[in-house]
Scaffold this motif. Structure first.
Motif, PDB file in Angstrom:
ATOM      1  N   SER A  10       1.063  -1.216   0.245  1.00 23.41           N
ATOM      2  CA  SER A  10       0.024   0.384   0.430  1.00 23.41           C
ATOM      3  C   SER A  10       0.966   2.154   0.233  1.00 23.41           C
ATOM      4  CB  SER A  10      -0.885  -0.052   1.108  1.00 23.41           C
ATOM      5  OG  SER A  10      -1.610  -1.004   1.428  1.00 23.41           O
ATOM      6  N   ASP A  11      -0.225   2.692  -0.405  1.00 22.13           N
ATOM      7  CA  ASP A  11       0.955   3.201  -0.534  1.00 22.13           C
ATOM      8  C   ASP A  11       1.688   3.881   0.913  1.00 22.13           C
ATOM      9  OD1 ASP A  11       0.609   4.132  -3.238  1.00 22.13           O
ATOM     10  OD2 ASP A  11      -0.857   5.089  -2.283  1.00 22.13           O
ATOM     11  N   GLY A  12       1.100   4.098   1.926  1.00 26.58           N
ATOM     12  CA  GLY A  12       2.070   4.162   2.842  1.00 26.58           C
ATOM     13  C   GLY A  12       3.250   3.121   3.749  1.00 26.58           C
ATOM     14  N   ASP A  13       3.198   1.543   3.226  1.00 27.78           N
ATOM     15  CA  ASP A  13       4.479   1.421   4.016  1.00 27.78           C
ATOM     16  C   ASP A  13       5.993   1.254   3.467  1.00 27.78           C
ATOM     17  OD1 ASP A  13       2.016  -0.829   4.025  1.00 27.78           O
ATOM     18  OD2 ASP A  13       2.464  -1.897   2.095  1.00 27.78           O
ATOM     19  N   PHE A  14       6.163   1.206   4.469  1.00 25.98           N
ATOM     20  CA  PHE A  14       7.424   1.492   4.511  1.00 25.98           C
ATOM     21  C   PHE A  14       8.491   0.245   3.713  1.00 25.98           C
ATOM     22  CE2 PHE A  14      12.152   1.563   5.556  1.00 25.98           C
ATOM     23  CZ  PHE A  14      12.335   2.647   5.954  1.00 25.98           C
ATOM     24  N   LEU A  15       9.314   1.220   2.965  1.00 23.58           N
ATOM     25  CA  LEU A  15      10.125   0.510   1.548  1.00 23.58           C
ATOM     26  C   LEU A  15      11.532   0.829   1.466  1.00 23.58           C
ATOM     27  CD1 LEU A  15       9.436  -1.534  -0.895  1.00 23.58           C
ATOM     28  CD2 LEU A  15       9.534   1.073  -1.944  1.00 23.58           C
ATOM     29  N   LEU A  16      12.266  -0.279   1.641  1.00 23.37           N
ATOM     30  CA  LEU A  16      13.998   0.440   1.544  1.00 23.37           C
ATOM     31  C   LEU A  16      14.746  -0.080   0.495  1.00 23.37           C
ATOM     32  CD1 LEU A  16      16.464   0.487   3.567  1.00 23.37           C
ATOM     33  CD2 LEU A  16      16.481  -2.190   4.231  1.00 23.37           C
ATOM     34  N   ASP A  17      14.821   0.623  -0.060  1.00 18.13           N
ATOM     35  CA  ASP A  17      15.731   0.528  -1.349  1.00 18.13           C
ATOM     36  C   ASP A  17      17.358  -0.045  -1.566  1.00 18.13           C
ATOM     37  OD1 ASP A  17      16.573   0.744  -4.260  1.00 18.13           O
ATOM     38  OD2 ASP A  17      14.920   1.796  -4.486  1.00 18.13           O
ATOM     39  N   ALA A  32      10.771   6.221  -0.329  1.00 19.90           N
ATOM     40  CA  ALA A  32      11.446   4.942  -0.140  1.00 19.90           C
ATOM     41  C   ALA A  32      12.663   5.244   0.615  1.00 19.90           C
ATOM     42  CB  ALA A  32      11.860   4.173  -1.098  1.00 19.90           C
ATOM     43  N   LEU A  33      13.251   4.463   1.776  1.00 21.82           N
ATOM     44  CA  LEU A  33      14.221   4.823   2.582  1.00 21.82           C
ATOM     45  C   LEU A  33      15.768   4.116   1.450  1.00 21.82           C
ATOM     46  CD1 LEU A  33      16.170   6.262   4.458  1.00 21.82           C
ATOM     47  CD2 LEU A  33      15.850   3.441   6.212  1.00 21.82           C
ATOM     48  N   HIS A  34      16.414   5.312   1.055  1.00 26.29           N
ATOM     49  CA  HIS A  34      18.184   4.485   0.590  1.00 26.29           C
ATOM     50  C   HIS A  34      18.441   4.150   0.989  1.00 26.29           C
ATOM     51  CE1 HIS A  34      21.213   5.188  -2.961  1.00 26.29           C
ATOM     52  NE2 HIS A  34      20.933   3.897  -3.003  1.00 26.29           N
ATOM     53  N   ILE A  35      19.362   3.075   1.109  1.00 22.92           N
ATOM     54  CA  ILE A  35      20.202   2.498   1.742  1.00 22.92           C
ATOM     55  C   ILE A  35      21.695   1.465   1.317  1.00 22.92           C
ATOM     56  CG2 ILE A  35      22.042   1.667   3.677  1.00 22.92           C
ATOM     57  CD1 ILE A  35      19.400   2.569   5.887  1.00 22.92           C
TER      58      ILE A  35
END
Length: 109
Positions: A10-17, A32-35
């Motif tokens: 869903s749009d609010g789900d946490f995404l780590l790239d 998205a969080l980019h690490i």
């Protein structure tokens, strides 16, 4: 290994790239969080600060290989994590928005 599809998110789900900088700059999921995987262990604290305390960390890369490795590492740390099957290729293929590092329309590199 826990796996989700792009359609499960869903749009609010946490995404780590976890893709590398040049891939991120070309195009990523907004918010998205980019690490990058190559810096992940050294920058792990950034994830623990940003991730929701009671939610899942959905890990994404280009096609799913690197994110699978990071997902396994996170699970070993006791974090609720899932690999996004198909990665950013599946994300873009599903018509989800992809933006570059300036917030303009991007592409999966």
């Amino acid at each position: 290994m826990p796996t989700v599809t792009v359609g499960d998110l869903s749009d609010g789900d946490f995404l780590l790239d976890v893709r590398e900088d040049e891939e991120w700059q070309a195009g990523h999921a907004e918010g998205a969080l980019h690490i990058p995987m190559s810096e992940f262990v050294a920058r792990y604290g950034e994830l623990t600060e940003a991730a929701p305390q009671d939610g899942r960390v959905n890990v994404i890369c280009r096609s799913g290989g690197r994110s699978a490795q990071v997902t396994m590492y996170l699970a070993q740390q006791g974090i609720d994590a899932a690999n996004v099957a198909g990665g950013m290729e599946a994300w873009a293929g599903a018509g989800r928005p992809v933006v570059d590092d300036k917030g303009q329309p991007g592409f999966v590199a």
